[in-house]
Design an enzyme around this catalytic site. Structure first.
Site, short mmCIF file in Angstrom:
data_model
loop_
_atom_site.label_atom_id
_atom_site.label_comp_id
_atom_site.label_asym_id
_atom_site.label_seq_id
_atom_site.Cartn_x
_atom_site.Cartn_y
_atom_site.Cartn_z
N ASP A 108 -111.49 -13.51 54.67
CA ASP A 108 -111.42 -12.10 54.25
C ASP A 108 -112.62 -11.30 54.77
O ASP A 108 -112.47 -10.17 55.25
CB ASP A 108 -111.37 -12.00 52.72
N LYS A 133 -106.71 -17.78 44.82
CA LYS A 133 -107.84 -18.06 45.72
C LYS A 133 -108.93 -18.91 45.08
O LYS A 133 -109.60 -19.69 45.76
CB LYS A 133 -108.42 -16.75 46.27
N1 LIG Z 1 -107.09 -9.59 54.44
C1 LIG Z 1 -106.55 -8.69 53.64
O1 LIG Z 1 -105.95 -7.72 54.06
C2 LIG Z 1 -106.71 -8.87 52.17
C3 LIG Z 1 -107.47 -9.93 51.72
C4 LIG Z 1 -107.64 -10.09 50.36
C5 LIG Z 1 -107.04 -9.20 49.49
N2 LIG Z 1 -106.29 -8.18 49.95
C6 LIG Z 1 -105.69 -7.22 49.03
O2 LIG Z 1 -106.74 -6.56 48.32
C7 LIG Z 1 -106.32 -6.29 47.00
C8 LIG Z 1 -107.32 -6.86 45.98
O3 LIG Z 1 -107.29 -8.28 46.04
P1 LIG Z 1 -108.30 -9.14 45.17
O4 LIG Z 1 -108.08 -10.56 45.54
O5 LIG Z 1 -109.69 -8.60 45.31
O6 LIG Z 1 -107.76 -8.88 43.69
P2 LIG Z 1 -108.55 -9.08 42.30
O7 LIG Z 1 -109.55 -10.17 42.39
O8 LIG Z 1 -107.49 -9.14 41.25
O9 LIG Z 1 -109.38 -7.71 42.12
C9 LIG Z 1 -108.69 -6.50 41.91
C10 LIG Z 1 -109.67 -5.34 41.95
O10 LIG Z 1 -108.93 -4.12 41.85
C11 LIG Z 1 -109.40 -3.39 40.68
N3 LIG Z 1 -108.26 -2.73 40.06
C12 LIG Z 1 -107.07 -3.28 39.70
N4 LIG Z 1 -106.28 -2.37 39.15
C13 LIG Z 1 -106.97 -1.20 39.14
C14 LIG Z 1 -106.69 0.12 38.70
N5 LIG Z 1 -105.51 0.42 38.14
N6 LIG Z 1 -107.63 1.07 38.86
C15 LIG Z 1 -108.82 0.78 39.43
N7 LIG Z 1 -109.16 -0.45 39.87
C16 LIG Z 1 -108.24 -1.42 39.74
C17 LIG Z 1 -110.00 -4.45 39.78
O11 LIG Z 1 -110.91 -3.84 38.90
P3 LIG Z 1 -111.28 -4.52 37.48
O12 LIG Z 1 -112.37 -5.52 37.76
O13 LIG Z 1 -111.71 -3.37 36.66
O14 LIG Z 1 -110.03 -5.19 36.96
C18 LIG Z 1 -110.69 -5.36 40.82
O15 LIG Z 1 -111.90 -4.79 41.27
C19 LIG Z 1 -104.91 -6.87 46.88
O16 LIG Z 1 -103.97 -5.84 47.10
C20 LIG Z 1 -104.86 -7.89 47.97
O17 LIG Z 1 -103.53 -8.14 48.40
C21 LIG Z 1 -106.12 -7.99 51.28
#
Ligand SMILES: NC(=O)c1ccc[n+]([C@@H]2O[C@H](COP(=O)([O-])OP(=O)(O)OC[C@H]3O[C@@H](n4cnc5c(N)ncnc54)[C@H](OP(=O)(O)O)[C@@H]3O)[C@@H](O)[C@H]2O)c1
Length: 167
Positions: A107, A71
């Site tokens: 989003d 992204k």
């Molecule tokens: N429209 C939708 O439905 C939509 C849109 C966007 C994203 N999503 C989904 O949302 C999720 C996150 O996406 P993103 O783009 O925000 O990813 P990202 O930028 O990689 O952020 C991941 C987040 O999850 C936390 N995290 C990861 N592993 C963890 C663990 N084991 N325990 C606790 N916290 C953990 C990370 O914390 P740290 O900072 O500590 O690493 C960070 O806050 C994904 O599954 C994605 O597919 C859905």
């Protein structure tokens, strides 16, 4: 499925992408509305992202959705970005136009639309956002714009603090 030589093409770019339900979701709508087009899963490694996006545009794709981990890279390849993308610092929707690549981020607006569809007014109370990554950033921005007081909570507190400072 209608697929002529004039078919409109789009897809979701991710790495990995096999888990994505987007092809099934968008494929269902294309079929239901009799649209001549296809929506494909596009697994693209980070190093190949910019070259693949340029190739998709040249091959006549209408656009693409972008998911993890692209992204922020998607933001960088755009010629123009919507305010939703600028504020989120990330792009999840690319539209290929004759004058360049346009980027947007749905989003946050998608999250708010879902809240409202379930009768929740996002401005009615404080909001707790779990996470401080790309999705959390877009959603926190949209909640704040809607009038909510937002609290961020993240596994890595320094990342939540950094995002809070940006707000
Ligand atoms: N429209 C939708 O439905 C939509 C849109 C966007 C994203 N999503 C989904 O949302 C999720 C996150 O996406 P993103 O783009 O925000 O990813 P990202 O930028 O990689 O952020 C991941 C987040 O999850 C936390 N995290 C990861 N592993 C963890 C663990 N084991 N325990 C606790 N916290 C953990 C990370 O914390 P740290 O900072 O500590 O690493 C960070 O806050 C994904 O599954 C994605 O597919 C859905």
């Amino acid at each position: 499925m209608i697929l002529s030589g004039h078919a409109r093409l789009a897809g979701v770019i991710g790495y990995p992408v096999a888990h994505s339900r987007s092809p099934r979701l968008h494929g269902t709508w294309l079929e239901r509305h009799g649209i001549d087009g296809a929506y494909l899963p596009l697994a693209v490694a980070p190093d190949d992202f910019a070259a693949c996006v340029a190739a998709l545009a040249k091959m006549g794709f209408a656009g693409a959705n972008v998911t993890i981990p692209h992204k922020e890279a998607a933001f960088a390849v755009c010629d123009r970005v919507a305010d939703s993308a600028r504020r989120a610092g990330a792009v999840n929707t690319l539209v290929f136009t004759p004058t360049g690549i346009e980027g947007a981020n749905t989003d946050g607006s998608g999250f708010l639309a879902n809240l409202r569809a379930h009768g929740v007014n996002p401005a009615a109370g404080p909001a707790l956002v779990l996470g401080a990554g790309g999705a959390a950033r877009a959603i926190a921005t949209a909640l704040q714009d809607a009038g909510a007081v937002v609290t961020l909570c993240n596994r890595s507190p320094e990342r939540a603090a950094a995002l809070a400072r940006e707000f």
